[in-house]
Scaffold this motif. Structure first.
Motif, PDB file in Angstrom:
ATOM      1  N   LYS A 161       3.187  -9.412 -12.213  1.00 41.99           N
ATOM      2  CA  LYS A 161       2.461 -10.672 -12.075  1.00 41.99           C
ATOM      3  C   LYS A 161       1.254 -10.561 -11.151  1.00 41.99           C
ATOM      4  CE  LYS A 161       3.294 -15.511 -11.021  1.00 41.99           C
ATOM      5  NZ  LYS A 161       4.287 -16.521 -10.720  1.00 41.99           N
ATOM      6  N   ASP A 162       1.356  -9.743 -10.107  1.00 43.08           N
ATOM      7  CA  ASP A 162       0.292  -9.656  -9.102  1.00 43.08           C
ATOM      8  C   ASP A 162      -0.062  -8.195  -8.841  1.00 43.08           C
ATOM      9  OD1 ASP A 162      -1.371  -9.743  -6.893  1.00 43.08           O
ATOM     10  OD2 ASP A 162      -0.181 -11.241  -5.844  1.00 43.08           O
ATOM     11  N   LYS A 163      -1.142  -7.746  -9.410  1.00 44.37           N
ATOM     12  CA  LYS A 163      -1.557  -6.338  -9.299  1.00 44.37           C
ATOM     13  C   LYS A 163      -2.100  -5.991  -7.917  1.00 44.37           C
ATOM     14  CE  LYS A 163      -0.661  -5.583 -13.624  1.00 44.37           C
ATOM     15  NZ  LYS A 163       0.607  -5.047 -13.998  1.00 44.37           N
ATOM     16  N   THR A 164      -2.295  -6.989  -7.033  1.00 48.75           N
ATOM     17  CA  THR A 164      -2.786  -6.699  -5.684  1.00 48.75           C
ATOM     18  C   THR A 164      -1.673  -6.267  -4.744  1.00 48.75           C
ATOM     19  OG1 THR A 164      -2.592  -8.979  -4.859  1.00 48.75           O
ATOM     20  CG2 THR A 164      -4.650  -8.389  -5.976  1.00 48.75           C
ATOM     21  N   VAL A 165      -0.408  -6.444  -5.147  1.00 51.54           N
ATOM     22  CA  VAL A 165       0.722  -6.048  -4.302  1.00 51.54           C
ATOM     23  C   VAL A 165       0.833  -4.531  -4.308  1.00 51.54           C
ATOM     24  CG1 VAL A 165       3.229  -6.167  -4.000  1.00 51.54           C
ATOM     25  CG2 VAL A 165       1.957  -8.203  -4.692  1.00 51.54           C
ATOM     26  N   THR A 166       0.820  -3.938  -3.100  1.00 51.57           N
ATOM     27  CA  THR A 166       0.874  -2.481  -2.971  1.00 51.57           C
ATOM     28  C   THR A 166       2.070  -1.998  -2.153  1.00 51.57           C
ATOM     29  OG1 THR A 166      -0.627  -2.619  -1.082  1.00 51.57           O
ATOM     30  CG2 THR A 166      -1.611  -2.192  -3.251  1.00 51.57           C
ATOM     31  N   GLY A 167       2.865  -2.919  -1.639  1.00 45.81           N
ATOM     32  CA  GLY A 167       4.029  -2.543  -0.843  1.00 45.81           C
ATOM     33  C   GLY A 167       4.921  -3.745  -0.603  1.00 45.81           C
ATOM     34  N   PHE A 168       6.074  -3.492   0.011  1.00 45.29           N
ATOM     35  CA  PHE A 168       7.039  -4.552   0.296  1.00 45.29           C
ATOM     36  C   PHE A 168       7.682  -4.334   1.654  1.00 45.29           C
ATOM     37  CE2 PHE A 168       6.879  -4.465  -4.294  1.00 45.29           C
ATOM     38  CZ  PHE A 168       6.912  -5.798  -4.648  1.00 45.29           C
ATOM     39  N   ASN A 169       8.061  -5.413   2.303  1.00 46.23           N
ATOM     40  CA  ASN A 169       8.971  -5.390   3.442  1.00 46.23           C
ATOM     41  C   ASN A 169      10.242  -6.098   2.976  1.00 46.23           C
ATOM     42  OD1 ASN A 169       6.138  -5.757   5.204  1.00 46.23           O
ATOM     43  ND2 ASN A 169       7.623  -4.318   6.019  1.00 46.23           N
ATOM     44  N   VAL A 170      11.379  -5.681   3.522  1.00 39.81           N
ATOM     45  CA  VAL A 170      12.654  -6.310   3.222  1.00 39.81           C
ATOM     46  C   VAL A 170      13.181  -6.908   4.521  1.00 39.81           C
ATOM     47  CG1 VAL A 170      15.016  -5.943   2.423  1.00 39.81           C
ATOM     48  CG2 VAL A 170      13.133  -4.665   1.385  1.00 39.81           C
ATOM     49  N   GLY A 171      13.567  -8.188   4.481  1.00 41.10           N
ATOM     50  CA  GLY A 171      14.084  -8.847   5.671  1.00 41.10           C
ATOM     51  C   GLY A 171      15.422  -9.498   5.418  1.00 41.10           C
ATOM     52  N   ILE A 178      18.489 -11.925   0.987  1.00 35.45           N
ATOM     53  CA  ILE A 178      17.526 -10.866   1.296  1.00 35.45           C
ATOM     54  C   ILE A 178      16.127 -11.336   0.927  1.00 35.45           C
ATOM     55  CG2 ILE A 178      16.847  -8.491   0.806  1.00 35.45           C
ATOM     56  CD1 ILE A 178      19.840  -7.997   0.105  1.00 35.45           C
ATOM     57  N   HIS A 179      15.198 -11.182   1.853  1.00 36.43           N
ATOM     58  CA  HIS A 179      13.805 -11.551   1.617  1.00 36.43           C
ATOM     59  C   HIS A 179      13.029 -10.309   1.186  1.00 36.43           C
ATOM     60  CE1 HIS A 179      14.219 -15.454   3.688  1.00 36.43           C
ATOM     61  NE2 HIS A 179      15.109 -14.792   4.405  1.00 36.43           N
ATOM     62  N   LEU A 180      12.375 -10.373   0.052  1.00 42.77           N
ATOM     63  CA  LEU A 180      11.488  -9.322  -0.423  1.00 42.77           C
ATOM     64  C   LEU A 180      10.077  -9.839  -0.208  1.00 42.77           C
ATOM     65  CD1 LEU A 180      11.253  -6.564  -1.801  1.00 42.77           C
ATOM     66  CD2 LEU A 180      11.283  -7.765  -3.998  1.00 42.77           C
ATOM     67  N   ILE A 181       9.363  -9.256   0.739  1.00 38.92           N
ATOM     68  CA  ILE A 181       8.063  -9.765   1.156  1.00 38.92           C
ATOM     69  C   ILE A 181       6.961  -8.870   0.594  1.00 38.92           C
ATOM     70  CG2 ILE A 181       6.622 -10.361   3.142  1.00 38.92           C
ATOM     71  CD1 ILE A 181       9.387 -10.428   4.725  1.00 38.92           C
ATOM     72  N   PRO A 182       6.193  -9.373  -0.383  1.00 41.65           N
ATOM     73  CA  PRO A 182       5.119  -8.561  -0.950  1.00 41.65           C
ATOM     74  C   PRO A 182       3.999  -8.358   0.067  1.00 41.65           C
ATOM     75  CG  PRO A 182       5.304 -10.677  -2.098  1.00 41.65           C
ATOM     76  CD  PRO A 182       6.303 -10.669  -1.017  1.00 41.65           C
ATOM     77  N   ARG A 183       3.440  -7.153   0.077  1.00 42.36           N
ATOM     78  CA  ARG A 183       2.337  -6.820   0.984  1.00 42.36           C
ATOM     79  C   ARG A 183       1.167  -6.296   0.175  1.00 42.36           C
ATOM     80  NH1 ARG A 183       3.871  -6.133   6.324  1.00 42.36           N
ATOM     81  NH2 ARG A 183       1.630  -6.263   6.610  1.00 42.36           N
ATOM     82  N   ARG A 184      -0.014  -6.460   0.735  1.00 39.70           N
ATOM     83  CA  ARG A 184      -1.242  -6.029   0.070  1.00 39.70           C
ATOM     84  C   ARG A 184      -2.078  -5.188   1.020  1.00 39.70           C
ATOM     85  NH1 ARG A 184       0.729 -10.647  -1.230  1.00 39.70           N
ATOM     86  NH2 ARG A 184       0.741 -11.342  -3.397  1.00 39.70           N
TER      87      ARG A 184
END
Length: 62
Positions: free
Chosen positions: A9-19, A35-41
């Motif tokens: 859906k979002d090609k700008t996402v390049t990484g994730f944090n898990v909380g 579990i929180h999956l936090i998209p990072r750019r």
């Protein structure tokens, strides 16, 4: 949403944090596995070292 769906859906996402918050004192409000999956750019924060601390304004230096 799954990692795959987020990336499709979002090609700008390049990484994730898990909380995970475990316990009331850690911020957990509903006592179940959550579990929180936090998209990072790239460039979303100036210095990404330190993980999710830098996602929260004014909390990155503690």
């Amino acid at each position: 949403m799954t990692k795959r769906k987020i990336l499709e859906k979002d090609k700008t996402v390049t990484g994730f944090n898990v909380g995970i918050n475990i316990g009331k004192d850690a911020g957990q409000t509903i006592m179940h596995c959550h579990i929180h999956l936090i998209p990072r750019r790239n460039g979303d924060v100036a210095e990404p070292q330190g993980g999710i601390r830098n996602v929260i304004p004014r909390k990155e230096r503690y």
